[in-house]
Design a protein around this motif. Structure first.
Motif, short mmCIF file in Angstrom:
data_model
loop_
_atom_site.label_atom_id
_atom_site.label_comp_id
_atom_site.label_asym_id
_atom_site.label_seq_id
_atom_site.Cartn_x
_atom_site.Cartn_y
_atom_site.Cartn_z
N ILE A 2 18.20 20.46 -4.15
CA ILE A 2 17.35 19.27 -4.24
C ILE A 2 16.75 19.04 -2.86
CG2 ILE A 2 17.37 16.76 -4.60
CD1 ILE A 2 19.75 17.16 -6.45
N ASP A 3 15.47 18.68 -2.84
CA ASP A 3 14.83 18.35 -1.56
C ASP A 3 14.63 16.85 -1.46
OD1 ASP A 3 14.59 20.91 -0.58
OD2 ASP A 3 12.71 21.28 -1.64
N ILE A 4 14.91 16.31 -0.29
CA ILE A 4 14.66 14.89 -0.07
C ILE A 4 13.65 14.73 1.05
CG2 ILE A 4 15.69 12.74 0.76
CD1 ILE A 4 18.20 13.42 -0.62
N ILE A 5 12.65 13.90 0.80
CA ILE A 5 11.68 13.56 1.85
C ILE A 5 11.83 12.06 2.12
CG2 ILE A 5 9.24 13.49 2.50
CD1 ILE A 5 8.76 15.69 0.43
N LYS A 6 12.06 11.71 3.39
CA LYS A 6 12.22 10.30 3.77
C LYS A 6 11.09 9.89 4.70
CE LYS A 6 16.29 9.07 5.34
NZ LYS A 6 17.57 9.16 6.11
N PHE A 7 10.63 8.67 4.56
CA PHE A 7 9.67 8.14 5.54
C PHE A 7 9.66 6.63 5.48
CE2 PHE A 7 7.34 9.69 1.78
CZ PHE A 7 6.75 8.52 1.33
N VAL A 8 8.92 6.04 6.42
CA VAL A 8 8.79 4.58 6.48
C VAL A 8 7.36 4.23 6.12
CG1 VAL A 8 8.87 2.58 7.98
CG2 VAL A 8 10.57 4.38 8.23
N LEU A 9 7.20 3.25 5.24
CA LEU A 9 5.88 2.88 4.74
C LEU A 9 5.66 1.39 4.94
CD1 LEU A 9 3.35 3.74 3.05
CD2 LEU A 9 4.68 3.17 1.02
N ASP A 10 4.46 1.04 5.42
CA ASP A 10 4.11 -0.37 5.62
C ASP A 10 3.27 -0.82 4.43
OD1 ASP A 10 3.95 -2.75 6.97
OD2 ASP A 10 3.61 -1.75 8.89
N GLU A 11 3.75 -1.80 3.68
CA GLU A 11 3.01 -2.25 2.49
C GLU A 11 3.37 -3.71 2.21
OE1 GLU A 11 0.38 -2.26 0.51
OE2 GLU A 11 0.54 -0.08 0.53
N ASP A 12 2.52 -4.40 1.46
CA ASP A 12 2.74 -5.85 1.24
C ASP A 12 3.95 -6.11 0.35
OD1 ASP A 12 0.50 -6.29 2.73
OD2 ASP A 12 -0.85 -6.36 1.01
N THR A 13 4.01 -5.42 -0.79
CA THR A 13 5.11 -5.68 -1.72
C THR A 13 5.79 -4.37 -2.09
OG1 THR A 13 3.78 -5.36 -3.71
CG2 THR A 13 3.79 -7.57 -2.75
N GLU A 14 7.01 -4.50 -2.62
CA GLU A 14 7.75 -3.30 -3.02
C GLU A 14 7.02 -2.59 -4.17
OE1 GLU A 14 11.97 -3.84 -3.17
OE2 GLU A 14 12.23 -2.18 -4.56
N GLU A 15 6.41 -3.39 -5.05
CA GLU A 15 5.70 -2.81 -6.19
C GLU A 15 4.54 -1.93 -5.72
OE1 GLU A 15 3.49 -4.64 -10.04
OE2 GLU A 15 5.12 -5.81 -9.18
N LYS A 16 3.76 -2.49 -4.76
CA LYS A 16 2.63 -1.73 -4.21
C LYS A 16 3.12 -0.46 -3.54
CE LYS A 16 -1.12 -4.97 -3.14
NZ LYS A 16 -1.84 -5.59 -2.02
N ALA A 17 4.24 -0.58 -2.80
CA ALA A 17 4.79 0.58 -2.10
C ALA A 17 5.16 1.66 -3.12
CB ALA A 17 6.02 0.17 -1.29
N ARG A 18 5.82 1.25 -4.22
CA ARG A 18 6.25 2.21 -5.23
C ARG A 18 5.06 2.93 -5.86
NH1 ARG A 18 11.05 3.12 -7.59
NH2 ARG A 18 11.90 1.33 -6.49
#
Lengths: 84, 84
Positions: free
Chosen positions: A40-56
């Motif tokens: 399994i490959d995992i990619i992690k990062f940090v994202l700047d977004e207004d709401t969790e829904e928008k981020a998803r």
């Protein structure tokens, strides 16, 4: 709001996984007997977004367009708000 | 006793991760801005061993000899007994 994002990418059931077969064969050559090897490959990062829904939504877009091949991969998105 | 084993392999802190940089650059080209991109590999398999302790020892051996490069990788072993 900053979110910790983790995308877990695996091959769909029934797809051949040559990487896993190679690992299993190499372990066997060293005398270790294991079964049902999978990778399994995992990619992690940090994202700047207004709401969790928008981020998803945005991360799902990234998966479809770049991170995964939806024909052969299953993916799972995990989003956690960062605490400051 | 059969155990579900999961080995989580990541690069040590401070090691360059060209795969992660490439992903971050490619996402930027598509208009997605993300930070602190990192990648982790997971290897899963099933191992037959008498006790959990013995299983952990054997998997640690596999990591040192084949699965990881202890010079550049950190690894985390997770072992769960299978329920029948």
């Amino acid at each position: 709001m900053r979110y910790d994002v983790q995308v877990k990418i695996s091959l769909k059931k029934g797809m051949l996984n040559p990487e896993a077969s190679t690992i299993e064969r190499a372990l066997a050559l060293l005398g270790y007997e294991v079964q049902d090897t999978d990778t399994i490959d995992i990619i992690k990062f940090v994202l700047d977004e207004d709401t969790e829904e928008k981020a998803r939504e945005e991360v799902d877009d990234m998966c479809q367009r770049l991170l995964c091949n939806p024909v052969i991969h299953d993916y799972e998105i995990e989003i956690n708000p960062q605490e400051d």
